[in-house]
Design an enzyme around this catalytic site. Sequence first.
Site, short mmCIF file in Angstrom:
data_model
loop_
_atom_site.label_atom_id
_atom_site.label_comp_id
_atom_site.label_asym_id
_atom_site.label_seq_id
_atom_site.Cartn_x
_atom_site.Cartn_y
_atom_site.Cartn_z
N TYR A 91 58.64 68.82 -25.08
CA TYR A 91 59.60 69.96 -24.53
C TYR A 91 60.03 70.80 -25.84
O TYR A 91 59.64 71.94 -25.94
CB TYR A 91 60.96 69.52 -23.75
CG TYR A 91 62.00 70.72 -23.96
CD1 TYR A 91 61.94 71.49 -22.80
CD2 TYR A 91 63.07 70.68 -24.61
CE1 TYR A 91 62.73 72.67 -22.95
CE2 TYR A 91 63.89 71.82 -24.54
CZ TYR A 91 63.66 72.76 -23.98
OH TYR A 91 64.72 73.72 -23.95
N LYS B 93 58.71 74.78 -27.27
CA LYS B 93 59.73 76.17 -27.78
C LYS B 93 59.13 76.31 -29.17
O LYS B 93 59.08 77.59 -29.38
CB LYS B 93 61.04 75.50 -28.02
CG LYS B 93 61.79 75.16 -26.71
CD LYS B 93 61.99 76.52 -25.70
CE LYS B 93 62.57 76.22 -24.30
NZ LYS B 93 62.15 77.34 -23.71
N SER C 173 65.47 77.13 -28.67
CA SER C 173 66.56 76.14 -28.58
C SER C 173 66.85 75.69 -29.98
O SER C 173 65.99 75.72 -30.96
CB SER C 173 66.00 74.95 -27.74
OG SER C 173 66.64 73.87 -27.66
P1 NAD Z 1 67.19 76.03 -15.38
O1 NAD Z 1 66.28 74.94 -14.92
O2 NAD Z 1 68.53 76.13 -14.70
O3 NAD Z 1 66.42 77.37 -15.06
C1 NAD Z 1 65.05 77.67 -15.33
C2 NAD Z 1 64.61 78.38 -14.05
O4 NAD Z 1 63.09 78.66 -14.13
C3 NAD Z 1 64.67 77.68 -12.92
O5 NAD Z 1 65.42 78.34 -11.76
C4 NAD Z 1 63.43 77.26 -12.30
O6 NAD Z 1 63.18 77.07 -10.92
C5 NAD Z 1 62.61 78.31 -13.02
N1 NAD Z 1 61.21 78.10 -13.37
C6 NAD Z 1 60.70 77.08 -14.27
N2 NAD Z 1 59.36 77.14 -13.98
C7 NAD Z 1 59.03 78.27 -13.55
C8 NAD Z 1 57.76 78.85 -12.98
N3 NAD Z 1 56.43 78.23 -13.54
N4 NAD Z 1 57.82 79.86 -12.49
C9 NAD Z 1 58.73 80.72 -11.91
N5 NAD Z 1 60.10 79.82 -12.19
C10 NAD Z 1 60.10 78.78 -12.97
O7 NAD Z 1 67.21 75.89 -16.91
P2 NAD Z 1 68.38 76.69 -17.82
O8 NAD Z 1 69.28 75.52 -18.22
O9 NAD Z 1 69.03 77.92 -17.19
O10 NAD Z 1 67.49 77.02 -19.29
C11 NAD Z 1 67.00 78.73 -19.40
C12 NAD Z 1 66.00 78.50 -20.36
O11 NAD Z 1 66.85 78.04 -21.39
C13 NAD Z 1 64.95 77.60 -20.58
O12 NAD Z 1 63.80 78.14 -21.14
C14 NAD Z 1 65.42 76.08 -21.24
O13 NAD Z 1 64.28 75.71 -22.03
C15 NAD Z 1 66.13 77.22 -22.36
N6 NAD Z 1 67.31 76.52 -23.06
C16 NAD Z 1 68.23 75.76 -22.16
C17 NAD Z 1 69.22 74.93 -22.97
C18 NAD Z 1 70.23 74.04 -21.96
O14 NAD Z 1 70.97 73.09 -22.64
N7 NAD Z 1 70.30 74.34 -20.68
C19 NAD Z 1 69.37 74.99 -24.17
C20 NAD Z 1 68.40 75.56 -24.84
C21 NAD Z 1 67.36 76.63 -24.25
C1 WQD Z 2 75.05 66.00 -25.99
C2 WQD Z 2 75.66 64.57 -26.67
C3 WQD Z 2 74.30 62.51 -26.25
C4 WQD Z 2 75.02 62.44 -22.13
C5 WQD Z 2 69.67 68.72 -24.95
C6 WQD Z 2 68.28 68.69 -25.21
C7 WQD Z 2 68.07 70.11 -26.20
C8 WQD Z 2 68.80 71.41 -25.59
C9 WQD Z 2 70.25 71.07 -25.18
C10 WQD Z 2 67.25 72.51 -24.37
C11 WQD Z 2 74.71 63.65 -27.40
C12 WQD Z 2 75.62 62.46 -25.64
C13 WQD Z 2 75.00 62.73 -23.28
C14 WQD Z 2 75.55 61.11 -21.65
C15 WQD Z 2 76.27 60.91 -24.00
N1 WQD Z 2 68.22 71.61 -24.44
N2 WQD Z 2 75.65 62.16 -24.43
N3 WQD Z 2 76.25 60.36 -22.65
O1 WQD Z 2 71.00 65.89 -26.33
O2 WQD Z 2 72.15 67.94 -27.56
O3 WQD Z 2 70.49 68.43 -26.41
O4 WQD Z 2 70.12 69.72 -24.41
O5 WQD Z 2 66.60 73.28 -25.10
O6 WQD Z 2 66.64 70.36 -26.40
O7 WQD Z 2 67.75 67.83 -25.99
O8 WQD Z 2 72.43 67.52 -25.21
O9 WQD Z 2 74.17 67.28 -23.30
O10 WQD Z 2 72.11 65.67 -23.45
O11 WQD Z 2 73.90 65.35 -25.16
O12 WQD Z 2 77.09 60.17 -24.88
O13 WQD Z 2 75.85 60.47 -20.69
O14 WQD Z 2 76.24 64.03 -25.53
O15 WQD Z 2 74.00 61.33 -26.93
O16 WQD Z 2 75.21 63.26 -28.60
P1 WQD Z 2 71.41 67.24 -26.47
P2 WQD Z 2 73.10 66.57 -24.10
#
Ligand code: NAD
Ligand code: WQD
Length: 343
Positions: free
Chosen positions: A152, A156, A127
């Site tokens: 969190y 990562k 991330s």
């Molecule tokens: P998500 O929660 O939709 O998907 C994660 C999945 O993993 C879920 O289906 C959950 O049930 C499963 N899971 C969690 N722990 C588990 C375990 N111990 N055993 C088996 N299954 C398990 O999340 P996502 O948004 O699809 O994110 C996927 C990956 O990408 C994550 O590693 C997350 O940290 C990373 N990521 C997400 C974002 C974002 O904004 N969505 C941004 C950067 C990184």
């Molecule tokens: C985006 C912008 C908020 C909600 C998070 C995790 C990061 C990564 C991605 C996994 C920010 C603003 C949000 C609301 C708002 N995930 N906002 N009102 O914070 O960039 O990142 O998700 O790795 O680790 O921290 O994403 O979508 O929460 O926010 O004004 O109700 O929207 O302040 O500027 P963020 P977000």
Amino acid sequence: MSKKVLVTGGAGYIGSHTVVELQEKNYDVVIVDNLSNSSIDSLDGIQAITGIRPAFEKFDLCDRERVYSFFKKNIDIAAVIHFAASKAVGESVENPLKYYRNNLVSLMNILENMEKFHISNLVFSSSCTVYGQAKELPVTENTPILPASSPYGNTKQVSEEIIRDTMDASDFNRAISLRYFNPIGAHPTALIGELPLGVPDNLVPFITQTGIGIRDKLRVFGDDYNTPDGSAIRDYLHVVDLAKAHVVAIERLLTDKNKANFEVFNLGTGNGVSVFEMIRSFEKVSGVKLNYEVAKRRPGDIEQIWADTTLANNELGWKTKSSLDEAVRTAWQWEKHYRSLNP
Ligand code: NAD
Ligand code: WQD
């Protein structure tokens, strides 16, 4: 013969979109997911889009014995994409041990068994959170990693270190860590999408839920940042573009195109978008006037970040295709479709 790919967390948001792209490229997918943050319904969506129901096993990847017996049964796996993790930043501050256990133990169980069963290719979900508030923008893969601002985020950083050390320990192992910026949107069919449990933390699901009337109003967290319109800036990319990057990463490993045992790529659009710009995009594509108010900054938020995508563009040959409006339109279509089926 098609290659078998294990997709952990494949029932989740990014995982389900990636399974679609893998199946469309004829990979044979097996999903492991404990459904702790997703629904089995996403498999119906994947099947409706691709015509194929992926193999699925429901268990917790922290269960070491269970992971071992799974790999023992599936020694023909060619590569692993590891999405499964807990991802709510706020919850990780309240319950850090849940995050360290779930995100790190599951990773170690997978690495241990990949080694045991001679499976050498791993793609890991990292991330942009690892950069914190970088001093210089856009951030490249060499931008210094700052102390994590949440458990969190720390999982990562530590995960990347665990993977790097494991890759260094043997020439046989190789991994690609993909640092996602902010994924948004849904599959254009609206058959799969993001399904946050409870009140969404993330901006786009909060906007679409407000637009459809589940939430009263969006709170814009801060309009006093040092940005052109005062609201915070992020790099939002379409989840389908992000999913396609995983297929490219898998192909890079399977065809020995990787240049090191451990590689890292930023995945974003390269463009910064403010919260107000996001609201305007939503209003334009939906035709809905969004109810919002300006509120205080959210603790822990950074002011602005966007990706330097040069490395991913040049090395992976990957680039986002969707515009912001296209991505937001699919998020809105998904919200409408999902609520029409689940009123
Ligand atoms: P998500 O929660 O939709 O998907 C994660 C999945 O993993 C879920 O289906 C959950 O049930 C499963 N899971 C969690 N722990 C588990 C375990 N111990 N055993 C088996 N299954 C398990 O999340 P996502 O948004 O699809 O994110 C996927 C990956 O990408 C994550 O590693 C997350 O940290 C990373 N990521 C997400 C974002 C974002 O904004 N969505 C941004 C950067 C990184
Ligand atoms: C985006 C912008 C908020 C909600 C998070 C995790 C990061 C990564 C991605 C996994 C920010 C603003 C949000 C609301 C708002 N995930 N906002 N009102 O914070 O960039 O990142 O998700 O790795 O680790 O921290 O994403 O979508 O929460 O926010 O004004 O109700 O929207 O302040 O500027 P963020 P977000």
